[in-house]
Design a protein around this motif. Sequence first.
Motif, short mmCIF file in Angstrom:
data_model
loop_
_atom_site.label_atom_id
_atom_site.label_comp_id
_atom_site.label_asym_id
_atom_site.label_seq_id
_atom_site.Cartn_x
_atom_site.Cartn_y
_atom_site.Cartn_z
N PHE A 168 47.36 28.45 43.89
CA PHE A 168 46.59 28.66 45.01
C PHE A 168 46.46 30.14 45.49
O PHE A 168 47.42 30.69 45.57
N LEU A 169 45.26 30.59 45.58
CA LEU A 169 45.00 32.00 45.45
C LEU A 169 45.16 32.53 47.17
O LEU A 169 44.25 32.02 47.53
N GLY A 170 46.08 33.36 47.37
CA GLY A 170 46.04 33.67 48.68
C GLY A 170 44.94 34.73 49.25
O GLY A 170 44.43 35.29 48.30
N SER A 171 44.78 35.09 50.33
CA SER A 171 44.03 36.11 50.79
C SER A 171 44.14 37.38 50.15
O SER A 171 43.24 38.19 49.65
N ALA A 172 45.25 38.10 50.16
CA ALA A 172 45.52 39.37 49.60
C ALA A 172 45.31 39.31 48.15
O ALA A 172 44.69 40.11 47.65
N ALA A 173 45.60 38.19 47.66
CA ALA A 173 45.40 38.20 46.14
C ALA A 173 43.88 38.08 45.73
O ALA A 173 43.26 38.82 44.93
N ALA A 174 43.01 37.37 46.60
CA ALA A 174 41.61 37.24 46.34
C ALA A 174 41.07 38.67 46.52
O ALA A 174 40.19 39.09 45.76
N LYS A 175 41.42 39.54 47.39
CA LYS A 175 41.10 40.75 47.69
C LYS A 175 41.28 41.81 46.45
O LYS A 175 40.46 42.58 46.01
N ILE A 176 42.73 41.54 45.92
CA ILE A 176 42.80 42.27 44.86
C ILE A 176 42.01 41.92 43.54
O ILE A 176 41.46 42.69 42.88
N LEU A 177 41.84 40.68 43.42
CA LEU A 177 41.05 40.19 42.35
C LEU A 177 39.69 40.58 42.38
O LEU A 177 39.19 41.13 41.38
N ARG A 178 39.01 40.84 43.74
CA ARG A 178 37.69 41.13 43.75
C ARG A 178 37.51 42.36 43.20
O ARG A 178 36.41 42.98 42.68
N HIS A 179 38.41 43.52 43.27
CA HIS A 179 38.22 44.95 42.77
C HIS A 179 38.81 45.21 41.53
O HIS A 179 38.95 46.36 41.12
N ALA A 180 39.68 44.21 40.79
CA ALA A 180 40.44 44.44 39.63
C ALA A 180 39.33 44.92 38.61
O ALA A 180 38.39 44.34 38.31
N PRO A 181 39.60 45.92 37.70
CA PRO A 181 38.79 46.55 36.88
C PRO A 181 39.14 46.03 35.60
O PRO A 181 38.44 46.45 34.33
N VAL A 182 39.95 44.93 35.26
CA VAL A 182 40.50 44.45 34.13
C VAL A 182 40.72 42.87 34.12
O VAL A 182 40.38 42.47 35.14
N PRO A 183 40.63 42.17 33.22
CA PRO A 183 41.08 40.74 33.12
C PRO A 183 42.18 40.52 34.04
O PRO A 183 43.11 41.36 34.01
N THR A 184 41.96 39.14 34.63
CA THR A 184 42.96 38.76 35.55
C THR A 184 43.44 37.58 35.18
O THR A 184 42.78 36.58 34.88
N MET A 185 44.84 37.25 35.26
CA MET A 185 45.30 35.98 34.99
C MET A 185 46.17 35.61 36.19
O MET A 185 46.71 36.15 36.93
N ILE A 186 45.96 34.39 36.51
CA ILE A 186 46.14 33.80 37.88
C ILE A 186 47.28 32.42 37.72
O ILE A 186 46.93 31.45 36.82
N VAL A 187 48.39 32.64 37.89
CA VAL A 187 49.56 31.61 37.41
C VAL A 187 49.98 30.75 38.48
O VAL A 187 50.10 31.34 39.70
#
Length: 295
Positions: A270-289
């Motif tokens: 369940f992707l929270g709001s803060a996590a979604a904002k961080i994801l949007r700006h990540a310059p590297v691959p992202t894994m959500i657990v």
Amino acid sequence: MTIIAGFSASGHGPAPLHLAAQLSRCTGDRIIAAAIVERPWPRKPDPYENEYLSYLAEQAQKSVQQMVDQLPDDVDVWPLVHQAPSVPVGLTDLAAEMHADVVVVGSSSSGLLGRIALGSVTDRLVHTAAVPVAIAPRGYPAQSGKIERLTVAYGGHADAVGLVATCAELAQRWSARLRIASFTVRPVAMFSGAIEPENEDLVVKQWAQRTQDGIAAQLEQLRSGIDTLDAEVTIGEGATWRDAVEAIEWAEGDVLVLGSGAAGQVAQVFLGSAAAKILRHAPVPTMIVPRRPTA
């Protein structure tokens, strides 16, 4: 075990396969390059529809095979075409059937080059998956190495989901370095002089110290079960989420790890709001657990 690199039959790009190859070099797991052909459900006895779906499956098989053929020989990759009511359902079913450790997908085509954007497929998948979902940035190129470092986005009380513990175990299993990062966006004064700069600095410093103390306490608890646990701790601070994420150093071989929000169901992402904002700006691959069942 198995890594599933997922594709839609309507559009293929090699980015998920490039990231899956890096993961496979850490784990030794085989990769299933799965193209999902969407079909109506339940199935209808329509010969014309079946013929069209067979054509789509044949084209998807050729496309995936071409991408597989371009990978180096140091990874074990098997192409597969699977029919399902939707791409998320198809990938979820395959992950359960094959006991996959992770599902790898690509960014939406609406995202910026080198960044991640959730489209309808990836958004649904990351909110319902029972296994980790790794997302390759748009246009992610082939890499010769493996995953070198996991950067855990630490969220304080939200880490009741067990993210640090999960990533410590992954880092040990993958022989990767572990870094724990916390991000903060400084408040913007609505009126000039409403917040004194020195007071703002003090608030941020106090928050950073509490965050580091909380991380240290978690690491101390984990060290009893993981003998070689060592982690770097860093704080990303900026006026915007983009500034905060870019305030820390990123390198080739990095993967950002985000956890389920505290409100997420056990064993589901369940992707929270803060996590979604961080994801949007990540310059590297992202894994959500997903959340740990014991959290």
